[in-house]
Design a protein around this motif. Structure first.
Motif, mmCIF file in Angstrom:
data_model
loop_
_atom_site.group_PDB
_atom_site.id
_atom_site.type_symbol
_atom_site.label_atom_id
_atom_site.label_comp_id
_atom_site.label_asym_id
_atom_site.label_seq_id
_atom_site.Cartn_x
_atom_site.Cartn_y
_atom_site.Cartn_z
ATOM 1 N N SER A 1 0.835 -1.210 0.000
ATOM 2 C CA SER A 1 0.000 0.000 0.000
ATOM 3 C C SER A 1 0.864 1.252 0.000
ATOM 4 O O SER A 1 1.782 1.390 0.802
ATOM 5 C CB SER A 1 -0.908 0.021 1.226
ATOM 6 N N LYS A 2 0.543 2.150 -0.912
ATOM 7 C CA LYS A 2 1.201 3.456 -0.956
ATOM 8 C C LYS A 2 0.258 4.528 -0.398
ATOM 9 O O LYS A 2 0.505 5.713 -0.518
ATOM 10 C CB LYS A 2 1.588 3.811 -2.399
ATOM 11 N N GLY A 3 -0.863 4.063 0.187
ATOM 12 C CA GLY A 3 -1.825 4.986 0.780
ATOM 13 C C GLY A 3 -2.780 5.539 -0.260
ATOM 14 O O GLY A 3 -2.921 5.004 -1.354
ATOM 15 N N LYS A 4 -3.444 6.629 0.108
ATOM 16 C CA LYS A 4 -4.402 7.259 -0.805
ATOM 17 C C LYS A 4 -3.738 8.458 -1.461
ATOM 18 O O LYS A 4 -2.995 9.193 -0.823
ATOM 19 C CB LYS A 4 -5.645 7.703 -0.049
ATOM 20 N N ARG A 5 -4.041 8.618 -2.739
ATOM 21 C CA ARG A 5 -3.525 9.759 -3.506
ATOM 22 C C ARG A 5 -4.675 10.411 -4.244
ATOM 23 O O ARG A 5 -5.615 9.748 -4.657
ATOM 24 C CB ARG A 5 -2.471 9.296 -4.505
ATOM 25 N N SER A 6 -4.567 11.686 -4.420
ATOM 26 C CA SER A 6 -5.602 12.437 -5.123
ATOM 27 C C SER A 6 -5.243 12.496 -6.613
ATOM 28 O O SER A 6 -4.090 12.765 -6.961
ATOM 29 C CB SER A 6 -5.677 13.849 -4.551
ATOM 30 N N ILE A 7 -6.227 12.215 -7.462
ATOM 31 C CA ILE A 7 -6.014 12.327 -8.906
ATOM 32 C C ILE A 7 -7.125 13.187 -9.502
ATOM 33 O O ILE A 7 -8.205 13.312 -8.929
ATOM 34 C CB ILE A 7 -5.987 10.946 -9.613
ATOM 35 N N ARG A 8 -6.830 13.792 -10.644
ATOM 36 C CA ARG A 8 -7.829 14.564 -11.376
ATOM 37 C C ARG A 8 -8.364 13.695 -12.499
ATOM 38 O O ARG A 8 -7.604 13.058 -13.224
ATOM 39 C CB ARG A 8 -7.208 15.832 -11.936
ATOM 40 N N VAL A 9 -9.694 13.674 -12.626
ATOM 41 C CA VAL A 9 -10.345 12.861 -13.640
ATOM 42 C C VAL A 9 -11.301 13.746 -14.432
ATOM 43 O O VAL A 9 -12.121 14.453 -13.854
ATOM 44 C CB VAL A 9 -11.149 11.702 -12.992
ATOM 45 N N MET A 10 -11.181 13.724 -15.753
ATOM 46 C CA MET A 10 -12.088 14.476 -16.617
ATOM 47 C C MET A 10 -13.268 13.571 -16.941
ATOM 48 O O MET A 10 -13.101 12.471 -17.462
ATOM 49 C CB MET A 10 -11.377 14.895 -17.902
ATOM 50 N N THR A 11 -14.475 14.022 -16.580
ATOM 51 C CA THR A 11 -15.702 13.288 -16.876
ATOM 52 C C THR A 11 -16.559 14.149 -17.796
ATOM 53 O O THR A 11 -16.229 15.310 -18.054
ATOM 54 C CB THR A 11 -16.514 12.997 -15.590
ATOM 55 N N LEU A 12 -17.669 13.610 -18.268
ATOM 56 C CA LEU A 12 -18.595 14.410 -19.064
ATOM 57 C C LEU A 12 -19.198 15.545 -18.243
ATOM 58 O O LEU A 12 -19.783 16.468 -18.798
ATOM 59 C CB LEU A 12 -19.714 13.533 -19.639
ATOM 60 N N PHE A 13 -19.045 15.479 -16.926
ATOM 61 C CA PHE A 13 -19.568 16.521 -16.042
ATOM 62 C C PHE A 13 -18.493 17.518 -15.644
ATOM 63 O O PHE A 13 -18.726 18.375 -14.808
ATOM 64 C CB PHE A 13 -20.160 15.879 -14.787
ATOM 65 N N GLY A 14 -17.317 17.404 -16.215
ATOM 66 C CA GLY A 14 -16.215 18.288 -15.864
ATOM 67 C C GLY A 14 -15.156 17.523 -15.101
ATOM 68 O O GLY A 14 -15.231 16.300 -14.925
ATOM 69 N N GLU A 15 -14.167 18.256 -14.630
ATOM 70 C CA GLU A 15 -13.057 17.631 -13.929
ATOM 71 C C GLU A 15 -13.410 17.444 -12.458
ATOM 72 O O GLU A 15 -13.982 18.330 -11.828
ATOM 73 C CB GLU A 15 -11.808 18.502 -14.060
ATOM 74 N N ILE A 16 -13.075 16.277 -11.928
ATOM 75 C CA ILE A 16 -13.284 15.995 -10.513
ATOM 76 C C ILE A 16 -11.974 15.536 -9.909
ATOM 77 O O ILE A 16 -11.066 15.084 -10.604
ATOM 78 C CB ILE A 16 -14.370 14.912 -10.282
ATOM 79 N N ARG A 17 -11.854 15.675 -8.599
ATOM 80 C CA ARG A 17 -10.715 15.145 -7.860
ATOM 81 C C ARG A 17 -11.218 13.939 -7.077
ATOM 82 O O ARG A 17 -12.247 14.007 -6.415
ATOM 83 C CB ARG A 17 -10.153 16.173 -6.899
ATOM 84 N N VAL A 18 -10.469 12.852 -7.176
ATOM 85 C CA VAL A 18 -10.842 11.607 -6.503
ATOM 86 C C VAL A 18 -9.648 11.135 -5.682
ATOM 87 O O VAL A 18 -8.516 11.167 -6.154
ATOM 88 C CB VAL A 18 -11.222 10.522 -7.540
ATOM 89 N N ARG A 19 -9.920 10.707 -4.438
ATOM 90 C CA ARG A 19 -8.870 10.093 -3.624
ATOM 91 C C ARG A 19 -8.946 8.591 -3.879
ATOM 92 O O ARG A 19 -9.993 7.983 -3.721
ATOM 93 C CB ARG A 19 -9.082 10.386 -2.143
ATOM 94 N N GLN A 20 -7.826 8.024 -4.299
ATOM 95 C CA GLN A 20 -7.809 6.597 -4.617
ATOM 96 C C GLN A 20 -6.694 5.897 -3.854
ATOM 97 O O GLN A 20 -5.649 6.471 -3.587
ATOM 98 C CB GLN A 20 -7.646 6.372 -6.117
ATOM 99 N N TRP A 21 -6.964 4.631 -3.521
ATOM 100 C CA TRP A 21 -5.944 3.791 -2.920
ATOM 101 C C TRP A 21 -4.976 3.377 -4.020
ATOM 102 O O TRP A 21 -5.381 3.048 -5.133
ATOM 103 C CB TRP A 21 -6.599 2.558 -2.300
ATOM 104 N N VAL A 22 -3.694 3.404 -3.708
ATOM 105 C CA VAL A 22 -2.666 3.018 -4.674
ATOM 106 C C VAL A 22 -1.820 1.906 -4.066
ATOM 107 O O VAL A 22 -1.400 1.991 -2.913
ATOM 108 C CB VAL A 22 -1.758 4.220 -5.040
ATOM 109 N N GLY A 23 -1.619 0.857 -4.863
ATOM 110 C CA GLY A 23 -0.764 -0.243 -4.446
ATOM 111 C C GLY A 23 0.425 -0.347 -5.387
ATOM 112 O O GLY A 23 0.315 -0.066 -6.579
ATOM 113 N N GLU A 24 1.576 -0.730 -4.845
ATOM 114 C CA GLU A 24 2.792 -0.863 -5.645
ATOM 115 C C GLU A 24 3.243 -2.317 -5.618
ATOM 116 O O GLU A 24 3.296 -2.943 -4.553
ATOM 117 C CB GLU A 24 3.893 0.025 -5.071
ATOM 118 N N CYS A 25 3.547 -2.848 -6.798
ATOM 119 C CA CYS A 25 4.089 -4.200 -6.882
ATOM 120 C C CYS A 25 5.445 -4.198 -6.176
ATOM 121 O O CYS A 25 6.312 -3.381 -6.493
ATOM 122 C CB CYS A 25 4.234 -4.617 -8.344
ATOM 123 N N ARG A 26 5.604 -5.095 -5.231
ATOM 124 C CA ARG A 26 6.857 -5.128 -4.453
ATOM 125 C C ARG A 26 8.060 -5.541 -5.302
ATOM 126 O O ARG A 26 9.189 -5.254 -4.953
ATOM 127 C CB ARG A 26 6.714 -6.093 -3.282
#
Length: 185
Positions: A98-123
């Motif tokens: 686990s690398k924890g949660k990171r915020s990403i920007r996502v462009m949708t048909l409703f405009g840009e949103i910020r989403v916090r997502q869990w990120v995992g890294e291959c060891r």
């Protein structure tokens, strides 16, 4: 047959929609209440107001749904890691760190949103796997529906004109370089 996980997901989606629906109805009432007598200018203003309300409603609903689904996506990410690593000779067998949660920007048909997502890294190989990336199947940071609208405009028009059309017709600001990357992909 619907599984318990699918039923739980459907209940959460319904709860999110119901929570946002009250605000949506209130905003619609506000837009229509501001119209004294419907002339062309008032209808244009009403359409623009409704579009803005729908964009906000859609963006908030998608963001909340993605963040709620984030935790159940972890197991899917482990499977994706195993598949990716097996295909590329990495012996990690889905052992994500686990690398924890990171915020990403996502462009949708409703405009840009910020989403916090869990990120995992291959060891073993170090590749990052993001829950929202997998859930939304992002294409250059855009949802598939958004990427489709942008690409369709770019196929028939030069990039700069496509950018203007997407802004005018969908209310989305997409730069020329992003359009080019999308079409070239």
């Amino acid at each position: 047959m619907t599984t318990a996980v699918e039923r739980s997901r459907q209940v959460r989606i319904r709860q999110v929609l119901e929570r946002h629906l009250g605000a949506l109805v209130g905003a619609f009432s506000e837009v229509f209440g501001a119209m004294a007598s419907p002339g062309a200018a008032e209808l244009l203003q009403a359409e623009q107001g409704l579009r803005a309300v729908l964009h906000q409603f859609g963006a908030e609903t998608i963001r909340e749904m993605v963040e709620q689904a984030d935790t159940e996506m972890r197991e899917l990410l482990r499977k994706r890691c195993r598949i990716h690593c097996n295909a590329h000779g990495c012996p990690c067998v889905g052992n994500l760190h686990s690398k924890g949660k990171r915020s990403i920007r996502v462009m949708t048909l409703f405009g840009e949103i910020r989403v916090r997502q869990w990120v995992g890294e291959c060891r073993t190989c170090g590749r990052l796997f993001g829950a929202a990336d997998e859930l939304l199947r992002l294409v250059d940071g855009m949802t598939p529906a958004c990427a489709s609208v942008v690409a369709l405009n770019a196929v028939v028009e030069p990039y700069e004109q496509a950018r203007k059309l997407v802004l005018e017709n969908a209310g989305l600001e997409v730069d020329d370089n992003r359009i080019k990357r999308l079409v070239d992909a």
